[in-house]
Design a protein around this motif. Structure first.
Motif, PDB file in Angstrom:
ATOM      1  N   ALA A 288      68.130  14.043  74.167  1.00  0.00           N
ATOM      2  CA  ALA A 288      67.124  14.130  73.102  1.00  0.00           C
ATOM      3  C   ALA A 288      66.472  15.505  73.094  1.00  0.00           C
ATOM      4  CB  ALA A 288      66.073  13.036  73.285  1.00  0.00           C
ATOM      5  N   ALA A 289      66.210  16.056  74.269  1.00  0.00           N
ATOM      6  CA  ALA A 289      65.614  17.391  74.341  1.00  0.00           C
ATOM      7  C   ALA A 289      66.550  18.438  73.753  1.00  0.00           C
ATOM      8  CB  ALA A 289      65.277  17.724  75.793  1.00  0.00           C
ATOM      9  N   ARG A 290      67.832  18.315  74.047  1.00  0.00           N
ATOM     10  CA  ARG A 290      68.800  19.275  73.499  1.00  0.00           C
ATOM     11  C   ARG A 290      68.814  19.212  71.969  1.00  0.00           C
ATOM     12  NH1 ARG A 290      72.155  21.845  76.551  1.00  0.00           N
ATOM     13  NH2 ARG A 290      73.591  22.117  74.793  1.00  0.00           N
ATOM     14  N   LEU A 291      68.860  18.008  71.442  1.00  0.00           N
ATOM     15  CA  LEU A 291      68.889  17.871  69.988  1.00  0.00           C
ATOM     16  C   LEU A 291      67.592  18.375  69.363  1.00  0.00           C
ATOM     17  CD1 LEU A 291      70.586  14.360  69.677  1.00  0.00           C
ATOM     18  CD2 LEU A 291      71.639  16.609  69.344  1.00  0.00           C
ATOM     19  N   ALA A 292      66.471  18.083  69.992  1.00  0.00           N
ATOM     20  CA  ALA A 292      65.189  18.557  69.467  1.00  0.00           C
ATOM     21  C   ALA A 292      65.121  20.077  69.459  1.00  0.00           C
ATOM     22  CB  ALA A 292      64.041  17.985  70.299  1.00  0.00           C
ATOM     23  N   ALA A 293      65.774  20.721  70.440  1.00  0.00           N
ATOM     24  CA  ALA A 293      65.769  22.182  70.539  1.00  0.00           C
ATOM     25  C   ALA A 293      66.825  22.834  69.652  1.00  0.00           C
ATOM     26  CB  ALA A 293      65.976  22.601  71.994  1.00  0.00           C
ATOM     27  N   GLY A 294      67.533  22.027  68.859  1.00  0.00           N
ATOM     28  CA  GLY A 294      68.544  22.579  67.962  1.00  0.00           C
ATOM     29  C   GLY A 294      69.857  22.893  68.644  1.00  0.00           C
ATOM     30  N   LEU A 295      70.109  22.257  69.788  1.00  0.00           N
ATOM     31  CA  LEU A 295      71.339  22.474  70.537  1.00  0.00           C
ATOM     32  C   LEU A 295      72.276  21.291  70.343  1.00  0.00           C
ATOM     33  CD1 LEU A 295      69.675  23.739  73.831  1.00  0.00           C
ATOM     34  CD2 LEU A 295      70.970  25.137  72.203  1.00  0.00           C
ATOM     35  N   PRO A 296      73.570  21.481  70.555  1.00  0.00           N
ATOM     36  CA  PRO A 296      74.493  20.346  70.466  1.00  0.00           C
ATOM     37  C   PRO A 296      74.228  19.347  71.581  1.00  0.00           C
ATOM     38  CG  PRO A 296      75.630  22.293  71.292  1.00  0.00           C
ATOM     39  CD  PRO A 296      74.280  22.753  70.846  1.00  0.00           C
ATOM     40  N   ALA A 297      74.632  18.113  71.345  1.00  0.00           N
ATOM     41  CA  ALA A 297      74.391  17.066  72.339  1.00  0.00           C
ATOM     42  C   ALA A 297      75.036  17.408  73.678  1.00  0.00           C
ATOM     43  CB  ALA A 297      74.911  15.725  71.821  1.00  0.00           C
ATOM     44  N   GLU A 298      76.259  17.921  73.640  1.00  0.00           N
ATOM     45  CA  GLU A 298      76.958  18.316  74.858  1.00  0.00           C
ATOM     46  C   GLU A 298      76.741  19.804  75.108  1.00  0.00           C
ATOM     47  OE1 GLU A 298      78.482  16.379  76.874  1.00  0.00           O
ATOM     48  OE2 GLU A 298      78.844  14.538  75.740  1.00  0.00           O
ATOM     49  N   PRO A 299      76.429  20.200  76.342  1.00  0.00           N
ATOM     50  CA  PRO A 299      76.279  21.632  76.638  1.00  0.00           C
ATOM     51  C   PRO A 299      77.536  22.410  76.253  1.00  0.00           C
ATOM     52  CG  PRO A 299      75.482  20.310  78.468  1.00  0.00           C
ATOM     53  CD  PRO A 299      76.162  19.364  77.519  1.00  0.00           C
ATOM     54  N   ALA A 300      77.338  23.573  75.645  1.00  0.00           N
ATOM     55  CA  ALA A 300      78.452  24.419  75.221  1.00  0.00           C
ATOM     56  C   ALA A 300      78.085  25.878  75.478  1.00  0.00           C
ATOM     57  CB  ALA A 300      78.760  24.216  73.747  1.00  0.00           C
ATOM     58  N   PRO A 301      79.027  26.683  75.964  1.00  0.00           N
ATOM     59  CA  PRO A 301      78.720  28.079  76.320  1.00  0.00           C
ATOM     60  C   PRO A 301      78.222  28.911  75.150  1.00  0.00           C
ATOM     61  CG  PRO A 301      80.891  27.427  77.144  1.00  0.00           C
ATOM     62  CD  PRO A 301      80.421  26.334  76.249  1.00  0.00           C
ATOM     63  N   THR A 302      78.648  28.592  73.921  1.00  0.00           N
ATOM     64  CA  THR A 302      78.297  29.414  72.758  1.00  0.00           C
ATOM     65  C   THR A 302      77.178  28.807  71.927  1.00  0.00           C
ATOM     66  OG1 THR A 302      80.019  28.311  71.454  1.00  0.00           O
ATOM     67  CG2 THR A 302      80.638  30.320  72.635  1.00  0.00           C
ATOM     68  N   ALA A 303      76.421  27.886  72.506  1.00  0.00           N
ATOM     69  CA  ALA A 303      75.442  27.146  71.712  1.00  0.00           C
ATOM     70  C   ALA A 303      74.159  27.924  71.456  1.00  0.00           C
ATOM     71  CB  ALA A 303      75.103  25.829  72.410  1.00  0.00           C
ATOM     72  N   GLY A 304      73.922  29.006  72.149  1.00  0.00           N
ATOM     73  CA  GLY A 304      72.669  29.724  71.984  1.00  0.00           C
ATOM     74  C   GLY A 304      71.582  29.136  72.863  1.00  0.00           C
ATOM     75  N   ALA A 305      70.384  29.661  72.703  1.00  0.00           N
ATOM     76  CA  ALA A 305      69.292  29.294  73.600  1.00  0.00           C
ATOM     77  C   ALA A 305      68.449  28.131  73.105  1.00  0.00           C
ATOM     78  CB  ALA A 305      68.387  30.511  73.828  1.00  0.00           C
ATOM     79  N   GLY A 306      68.534  27.802  71.811  1.00  0.00           N
ATOM     80  CA  GLY A 306      67.674  26.761  71.291  1.00  0.00           C
ATOM     81  C   GLY A 306      66.293  27.283  70.959  1.00  0.00           C
ATOM     82  N   VAL A 307      65.396  26.354  70.591  1.00  0.00           N
ATOM     83  CA  VAL A 307      64.039  26.721  70.175  1.00  0.00           C
ATOM     84  C   VAL A 307      63.027  25.899  70.972  1.00  0.00           C
ATOM     85  CG1 VAL A 307      64.784  27.349  67.853  1.00  0.00           C
ATOM     86  CG2 VAL A 307      64.062  24.987  68.315  1.00  0.00           C
ATOM     87  N   PRO A 308      61.771  26.347  71.025  1.00  0.00           N
ATOM     88  CA  PRO A 308      60.757  25.594  71.766  1.00  0.00           C
ATOM     89  C   PRO A 308      60.552  24.198  71.194  1.00  0.00           C
ATOM     90  CG  PRO A 308      59.990  27.814  71.284  1.00  0.00           C
ATOM     91  CD  PRO A 308      61.239  27.627  70.501  1.00  0.00           C
ATOM     92  N   ILE A 309      60.233  23.269  72.086  1.00  0.00           N
ATOM     93  CA  ILE A 309      59.997  21.884  71.693  1.00  0.00           C
ATOM     94  C   ILE A 309      58.753  21.363  72.396  1.00  0.00           C
ATOM     95  CG2 ILE A 309      62.410  21.319  71.200  1.00  0.00           C
ATOM     96  CD1 ILE A 309      62.650  20.184  74.024  1.00  0.00           C
ATOM     97  N   THR A 310      58.211  20.271  71.857  1.00  0.00           N
ATOM     98  CA  THR A 310      57.105  19.558  72.490  1.00  0.00           C
ATOM     99  C   THR A 310      57.612  18.207  72.975  1.00  0.00           C
ATOM    100  OG1 THR A 310      56.391  18.425  70.475  1.00  0.00           O
ATOM    101  CG2 THR A 310      55.503  20.637  70.867  1.00  0.00           C
TER     102      THR A 310
END
Length: 520
Positions: A481-503
């Motif tokens: 859920a944290a990954r999705l909230a941060a704008g990241l794919p559900a599964e960790p991926a090397p090219t996914a970027g850093a994401g964004v801050p979340i609460t």
């Protein structure tokens, strides 16, 4: 499920195969060659013409690296081997020499680390075959100095070389995940036969990169793992799905005693985490201010006492609030009398600082500092830093001392019961390190415990490990859920970027989206 077995278990499983003449090293070398080629192509490089440095120690890992280097040389790679041992694997050395691998006896250099760095500076790929699973303790000189220099040099490069570890990154605690000395972080670890606990357990897991397991036919599936990691498929089997005959009471009723006048938000976040995970009903019992906030946020929450199938105790409470601690103790006693599971977080952990014996199923959810306080109070003096350096060992120790299951929060969450395997879940993002996220996790855990509350209460020894499995499931869902909230794919991926801050609220609100990613 990703299963890991100890070095002793692996060696015992290998013995009859080696005695029968099975070509285990040949299979390992082929897998290493394939992975190097795959990674080079993924980076946009051709295999032929790429330069490869083999870091070769004694033993089978060095032999695997030398044989793989021979294959790569035949595919057009420029391969050099830095021999950091006086006794390289004889067959591997012969194969490498015959394929044209350039051999460098760097131990004869006045500056061993400097000689290795000079070779490394000309390589696109570094293959770490220095130490295998039989090694104990950290790297010794001159290997330690060479590895420390390589790690520093790599971090300073604008474009880092690909680092591939053979079986394990050399120098990690193979069975416990500790880091007793310098280690060269790997992009990929190609591990033979089965994963090793140190590839799953923190802090060493953070140095292993992506772990690829090579099937050597060791026949370990029937043996209990020493450590394991749940995958989405495992979680799918554990998530309760209501049927047409279900109602709110059969779906699980969770009691929550959380929050205080000082920290009312903890009660609301715990309730949100539980509701978003899915259960029949929540009974919230707490002071007036957090009660009002919970009612405002969630009018469906019931605020009168009654039968529950699990408890969440302690988020947003302080051990110096004597009246609140007495209430938590009463709820914990009720849970023990009825046999329903309880999750103890934050202030409720102080209930176990005395020689309290847990007589019912319970899951403790400390961070490293809280676990250090608990262990110290129970006569095992330890600091937060010591817990962070060996989280698996200290989580298991706390489980044995208290009799409960311990979910130790961190970048990789470790779950330990007094008996059975360790779980290690590294599903989250660093953005999850934010106020209130632990309250959400407590709610997720509480929902799962309540869904299985009657089963746990009636299961006896047969289902004794279920709370630990559900705790690992909670960590998986919370991290996803944290990954999705941060704008990241559900599964960790090397090219996914850093994401964004979340609460923490973002994490709770993303739980339904996380559940939708689970194949069911």
């Amino acid at each position: 499920m990703i299963r890991a077995h100890t070095a002793a278990t692996v060696r015992e499983a290998e013995e009859p195969l080696l005695a029968a003449g099975e070509p285990l090293m040949a299979r390992a070398a082929c897998a290493l060659t394939t992975e190097v080629a795959r990674e080079l192509r993924a980076r946009g490089n051709r295999v032929s013409g790429s330069s490869v440095l083999l870091l070769v120690g004694g033993g089978n890992n060095g032999g695997d690296a030398l044989h793989a280097g021979a294959h790569l040389a035949r595919r057009g790679c420029q391969v050099r081997a830095a021999l950091l041992t006086d006794r390289p694997h004889p067959a591997g050395l012969s194969a490498a020499r015959g394929a044209g691998v350039r051999l460098h006896h760097v131990l004869q250099a006045e500056d061993v680390a400097g000689a290795v760095l000079d070779l490394a500076g000309r390589a696109d790929v570094w293959v770490d075959g220095l130490l295998g699973i039989g090694a104990r303790g950290g790297l010794r000189e001159p290997l330690a100095g060479a590895v420390a220099a390589l790690a520093e040099e790599r971090a300073a490069w604008p474009v880092e070389p690909l680092v591939l570890a053979v079986d394990v990154p050399s120098g990690i605690g193979v069975d416990d995940g500790t880091i007793p000395g310098p280690v060269l972080p790997a992009d990929v670890t190609v591990t033979m036969g089965t994963a090793k606990p140190g590839l799953l357990l923190p802090p060493a897991a953070g140095l292993a990169g992506r772990v690829e397991v090579v099937d050597l036919g060791l026949g370990l599936d029937a043996l209990a793992p020493a450590a394991c990691t749940l995958t989405a498929t495992d979680v799918a089997d554990l998530l309760p799905v209501p049927g047409p005959e279900d109602h709110k009471y059969t779906r699980g009723v969770l009691g929550i005693a959380a929050g205080s006048h000082a920290y009312p938000g903890a009660a609301a976040l715990t309730a949100t985490g539980a509701l978003r995970t899915g259960l029949g009903m929540i009974r919230y019992l707490g002071p007036e201010v957090p009660t009002g906030l919970v009612r405002t946020r969630h009018p469906e929450v019931v605020t009168v006492p009654g039968r529950v199938q699990a408890w969440v105790l302690g988020p947003g409470t302080a051990p110096d609030d004597a009246a609140r601690m007495e209430e938590l103790a009463e709820h914990l006693g009720e849970a023990a009398r009825t046999g329903v599971p309880a999750a103890l977080d934050a202030g409720a952990l102080a209930l176990l600082h005395e020689e309290t014996e847990l007589t019912g199923p319970a899951v403790l959810t400390p961070h490293a500092g809280e676990l250090a306080q608990l262990l110290t109070a129970r006569g095992e003096a330890v600091t937060r830093e010591e817990v962070s350096a060996a989280p698996a060992r200290h989580a298991r120790l706390a489980a044995e001392i208290t009799g409960g299951t311990v979910l130790l929060k961190g970048a990789t969450t470790v779950v330990a019961a007094p008996h059975g395997p360790l779980y290690a879940q590294h599903d989250a993002t660093p953005w999850l390190a934010t106020a209130g996220s632990g309250d959400v996790l407590a709610g997720v855990l509480g929902a799962l415990l309540a869904s299985y509350g009657d089963v746990i209460a009636d299961g006896g020894d047969v289902l004794a490990g279920l709370p630990a499995t559900l705790a690992a499931t909670a960590a998986f869902l919370h991290g996803r859920a944290a990954r999705l909230a941060a704008g990241l794919p559900a599964e960790p991926a090397p090219t996914a970027g850093a994401g964004v801050p979340i609460t923490a609220t973002d994490v709770a609100d993303a739980l339904p989206a996380a559940l939708r990613t689970i194949p069911r």
